[in-house]
Design a protein around this motif. Structure first.
Motif, PDB file in Angstrom:
ATOM      1  N   LEU A  46       0.820  -1.211   0.000  1.00  6.12           N
ATOM      2  CA  LEU A  46       0.000   0.000   0.000  1.00  6.12           C
ATOM      3  C   LEU A  46       0.854   1.262   0.000  1.00  6.12           C
ATOM      4  CD1 LEU A  46      -2.877  -0.980   2.450  1.00  6.12           C
ATOM      5  CD2 LEU A  46      -3.102  -0.438   0.035  1.00  6.12           C
ATOM      6  N   GLN A  47       1.933   1.245   0.758  1.00  8.39           N
ATOM      7  CA  GLN A  47       2.824   2.400   0.783  1.00  8.39           C
ATOM      8  C   GLN A  47       3.454   2.633  -0.586  1.00  8.39           C
ATOM      9  OE1 GLN A  47       5.454   1.399   4.025  1.00  8.39           O
ATOM     10  NE2 GLN A  47       4.196   2.466   5.537  1.00  8.39           N
ATOM     11  N   GLU A  48       3.859   1.571  -1.235  1.00  9.29           N
ATOM     12  CA  GLU A  48       4.454   1.701  -2.568  1.00  9.29           C
ATOM     13  C   GLU A  48       3.422   2.225  -3.566  1.00  9.29           C
ATOM     14  OE1 GLU A  48       6.921   2.014  -5.660  1.00  9.29           O
ATOM     15  OE2 GLU A  48       7.480   1.744  -3.562  1.00  9.29           O
ATOM     16  N   ALA A  49       2.197   1.703  -3.497  1.00  7.82           N
ATOM     17  CA  ALA A  49       1.133   2.187  -4.386  1.00  7.82           C
ATOM     18  C   ALA A  49       0.853   3.659  -4.114  1.00  7.82           C
ATOM     19  CB  ALA A  49      -0.129   1.355  -4.195  1.00  7.82           C
ATOM     20  N   SER A  50       0.858   4.035  -2.849  1.00  9.60           N
ATOM     21  CA  SER A  50       0.628   5.430  -2.478  1.00  9.60           C
ATOM     22  C   SER A  50       1.721   6.337  -3.039  1.00  9.60           C
ATOM     23  CB  SER A  50       0.571   5.562  -0.957  1.00  9.60           C
ATOM     24  OG  SER A  50       0.422   6.903  -0.573  1.00  9.60           O
ATOM     25  N   ARG A  51       2.976   5.892  -2.979  1.00  6.56           N
ATOM     26  CA  ARG A  51       4.076   6.682  -3.537  1.00  6.56           C
ATOM     27  C   ARG A  51       3.906   6.860  -5.050  1.00  6.56           C
ATOM     28  NH1 ARG A  51       7.022   4.199   0.655  1.00  6.56           N
ATOM     29  NH2 ARG A  51       7.498   2.345  -0.548  1.00  6.56           N
ATOM     30  N   LYS A  52       3.489   5.797  -5.732  1.00  2.98           N
ATOM     31  CA  LYS A  52       3.282   5.885  -7.181  1.00  2.98           C
ATOM     32  C   LYS A  52       2.168   6.877  -7.504  1.00  2.98           C
ATOM     33  CE  LYS A  52       4.902   1.258  -8.347  1.00  2.98           C
ATOM     34  NZ  LYS A  52       4.499  -0.081  -8.817  1.00  2.98           N
ATOM     35  N   VAL A  53       1.070   6.784  -6.763  1.00  2.00           N
ATOM     36  CA  VAL A  53      -0.050   7.690  -6.986  1.00  2.00           C
ATOM     37  C   VAL A  53       0.373   9.121  -6.683  1.00  2.00           C
ATOM     38  CG1 VAL A  53      -2.339   8.352  -6.120  1.00  2.00           C
ATOM     39  CG2 VAL A  53      -1.839   5.958  -6.622  1.00  2.00           C
ATOM     40  N   ARG A  54       1.133   9.312  -5.613  1.00  2.00           N
ATOM     41  CA  ARG A  54       1.601  10.651  -5.243  1.00  2.00           C
ATOM     42  C   ARG A  54       2.453  11.250  -6.369  1.00  2.00           C
ATOM     43  NH1 ARG A  54       4.955   9.861  -0.671  1.00  2.00           N
ATOM     44  NH2 ARG A  54       3.063   9.142   0.324  1.00  2.00           N
ATOM     45  N   ARG A  55       3.366  10.452  -6.926  1.00  2.00           N
ATOM     46  CA  ARG A  55       4.204  10.946  -8.024  1.00  2.00           C
ATOM     47  C   ARG A  55       3.353  11.353  -9.225  1.00  2.00           C
ATOM     48  NH1 ARG A  55       7.830   6.742  -6.298  1.00  2.00           N
ATOM     49  NH2 ARG A  55       6.920   5.305  -7.784  1.00  2.00           N
ATOM     50  N   GLU A  56       2.383  10.512  -9.564  1.00  3.69           N
ATOM     51  CA  GLU A  56       1.513  10.813 -10.699  1.00  3.69           C
ATOM     52  C   GLU A  56       0.681  12.064 -10.417  1.00  3.69           C
ATOM     53  OE1 GLU A  56      -0.156  10.454 -14.475  1.00  3.69           O
ATOM     54  OE2 GLU A  56       1.662   9.642 -13.599  1.00  3.69           O
ATOM     55  N   SER A  57       0.188  12.207  -9.198  1.00  2.00           N
ATOM     56  CA  SER A  57      -0.591  13.393  -8.827  1.00  2.00           C
ATOM     57  C   SER A  57       0.249  14.652  -8.939  1.00  2.00           C
ATOM     58  CB  SER A  57      -1.135  13.265  -7.403  1.00  2.00           C
ATOM     59  OG  SER A  57      -2.094  12.253  -7.323  1.00  2.00           O
ATOM     60  N   MET A  58       1.494  14.578  -8.520  1.00  2.00           N
ATOM     61  CA  MET A  58       2.383  15.742  -8.616  1.00  2.00           C
ATOM     62  C   MET A  58       2.618  16.115 -10.074  1.00  2.00           C
ATOM     63  SD  MET A  58       2.873  16.748  -5.586  1.00  2.00           S
ATOM     64  CE  MET A  58       4.183  17.909  -5.802  1.00  2.00           C
ATOM     65  N   ARG A  59       2.772  15.107 -10.925  1.00  2.00           N
ATOM     66  CA  ARG A  59       2.976  15.364 -12.346  1.00  2.00           C
ATOM     67  C   ARG A  59       1.748  16.054 -12.937  1.00  2.00           C
ATOM     68  NH1 ARG A  59       1.589  13.657 -16.979  1.00  2.00           N
ATOM     69  NH2 ARG A  59       0.365  11.896 -16.269  1.00  2.00           N
ATOM     70  N   VAL A  60       0.553  15.563 -12.604  1.00  2.00           N
ATOM     71  CA  VAL A  60      -0.691  16.155 -13.106  1.00  2.00           C
ATOM     72  C   VAL A  60      -0.849  17.576 -12.567  1.00  2.00           C
ATOM     73  CG1 VAL A  60      -3.218  15.990 -13.009  1.00  2.00           C
ATOM     74  CG2 VAL A  60      -1.842  13.949 -13.481  1.00  2.00           C
ATOM     75  N   ASN A  61      -0.536  17.768 -11.289  1.00  2.00           N
ATOM     76  CA  ASN A  61      -0.631  19.116 -10.706  1.00  2.00           C
ATOM     77  C   ASN A  61       0.291  20.097 -11.421  1.00  2.00           C
ATOM     78  OD1 ASN A  61      -2.554  18.438  -8.824  1.00  2.00           O
ATOM     79  ND2 ASN A  61      -1.084  18.047  -7.191  1.00  2.00           N
ATOM     80  N   LEU A  62       1.482  19.651 -11.785  1.00  2.00           N
ATOM     81  CA  LEU A  62       2.404  20.523 -12.529  1.00  2.00           C
ATOM     82  C   LEU A  62       1.838  20.877 -13.899  1.00  2.00           C
ATOM     83  CD1 LEU A  62       5.874  18.958 -11.645  1.00  2.00           C
ATOM     84  CD2 LEU A  62       4.996  21.210 -10.960  1.00  2.00           C
ATOM     85  N   GLU A  63       1.197  19.909 -14.544  1.00  2.00           N
ATOM     86  CA  GLU A  63       0.580  20.184 -15.842  1.00  2.00           C
ATOM     87  C   GLU A  63      -0.519  21.230 -15.695  1.00  2.00           C
ATOM     88  OE1 GLU A  63      -0.746  16.635 -17.812  1.00  2.00           O
ATOM     89  OE2 GLU A  63       1.250  15.715 -17.737  1.00  2.00           O
ATOM     90  N   PHE A  64      -1.355  21.090 -14.669  1.00  2.00           N
ATOM     91  CA  PHE A  64      -2.411  22.077 -14.434  1.00  2.00           C
ATOM     92  C   PHE A  64      -1.818  23.447 -14.116  1.00  2.00           C
ATOM     93  CE2 PHE A  64      -5.491  18.523 -13.397  1.00  2.00           C
ATOM     94  CZ  PHE A  64      -6.319  18.777 -14.490  1.00  2.00           C
ATOM     95  N   ALA A  65      -0.747  23.453 -13.328  1.00  2.00           N
ATOM     96  CA  ALA A  65      -0.105  24.728 -12.988  1.00  2.00           C
ATOM     97  C   ALA A  65       0.424  25.401 -14.251  1.00  2.00           C
ATOM     98  CB  ALA A  65       1.018  24.507 -11.997  1.00  2.00           C
ATOM     99  N   ASP A  66       0.996  24.630 -15.167  1.00  2.00           N
ATOM    100  CA  ASP A  66       1.492  25.190 -16.428  1.00  2.00           C
ATOM    101  C   ASP A  66       0.346  25.783 -17.234  1.00  2.00           C
ATOM    102  OD1 ASP A  66       4.058  24.465 -15.773  1.00  2.00           O
ATOM    103  OD2 ASP A  66       4.078  22.669 -17.050  1.00  2.00           O
ATOM    104  N   ILE A  67      -0.787  25.086 -17.252  1.00  2.00           N
ATOM    105  CA  ILE A  67      -1.945  25.558 -18.002  1.00  2.00           C
ATOM    106  C   ILE A  67      -2.494  26.839 -17.374  1.00  2.00           C
ATOM    107  CG2 ILE A  67      -4.352  25.044 -18.577  1.00  2.00           C
ATOM    108  CD1 ILE A  67      -3.466  22.086 -18.863  1.00  2.00           C
ATOM    109  N   GLU A  68      -2.597  26.873 -16.049  1.00  2.00           N
ATOM    110  CA  GLU A  68      -3.129  28.053 -15.363  1.00  2.00           C
ATOM    111  C   GLU A  68      -2.245  29.273 -15.570  1.00  2.00           C
ATOM    112  OE1 GLU A  68      -3.554  26.852 -11.293  1.00  2.00           O
ATOM    113  OE2 GLU A  68      -5.422  25.801 -11.676  1.00  2.00           O
ATOM    114  N   ASP A  69      -0.935  29.063 -15.661  1.00  2.00           N
ATOM    115  CA  ASP A  69       0.005  30.169 -15.819  1.00  2.00           C
ATOM    116  C   ASP A  69       0.155  30.623 -17.267  1.00  2.00           C
ATOM    117  OD1 ASP A  69       0.434  30.143 -13.100  1.00  2.00           O
ATOM    118  OD2 ASP A  69       2.257  28.908 -13.222  1.00  2.00           O
TER     119      ASP A  69
END
Length: 73
Positions: A46-69
């Motif tokens: 579960l911890q490993e899955a959580s780390r993977k999801v966290r990394r993917e979420s950060m990547r998506v958040n960066l994409e949204f931040a680029d779009i917003e800016d």
């Protein structure tokens, strides 16, 4: 199964204090250990899955931040 005499004596003493046979004490200890190992392995997965999801979420958040800016967004 081989168990050192000192450990076996301690197991016998604890089993007697709990009003159970040495065999029952050892059986319960083995079952408890098996369950603990399984629980630890589930927690690690579960911890490993959580780390993977966290990394993917950060990547998506960066994409949204680029779009917003972006000025033409």
């Amino acid at each position: 199964m081989r168990i050192e005499d000192e450990l076996l004596a301690e197991v016998a003493s604890q089993a007697k204090a709990l009003h159970m046979t040495r065999t029952e004490y050892l059986r319960r200890a083995i079952v408890e250990m098996k369950e603990k190992v399984a629980q630890d392995r589930r927690r690690q997965r579960l911890q490993e899955a959580s780390r993977k999801v966290r990394r993917e979420s950060m990547r998506v958040n960066l994409e949204f931040a680029d779009i917003e800016d972006a000025p033409d967004a």
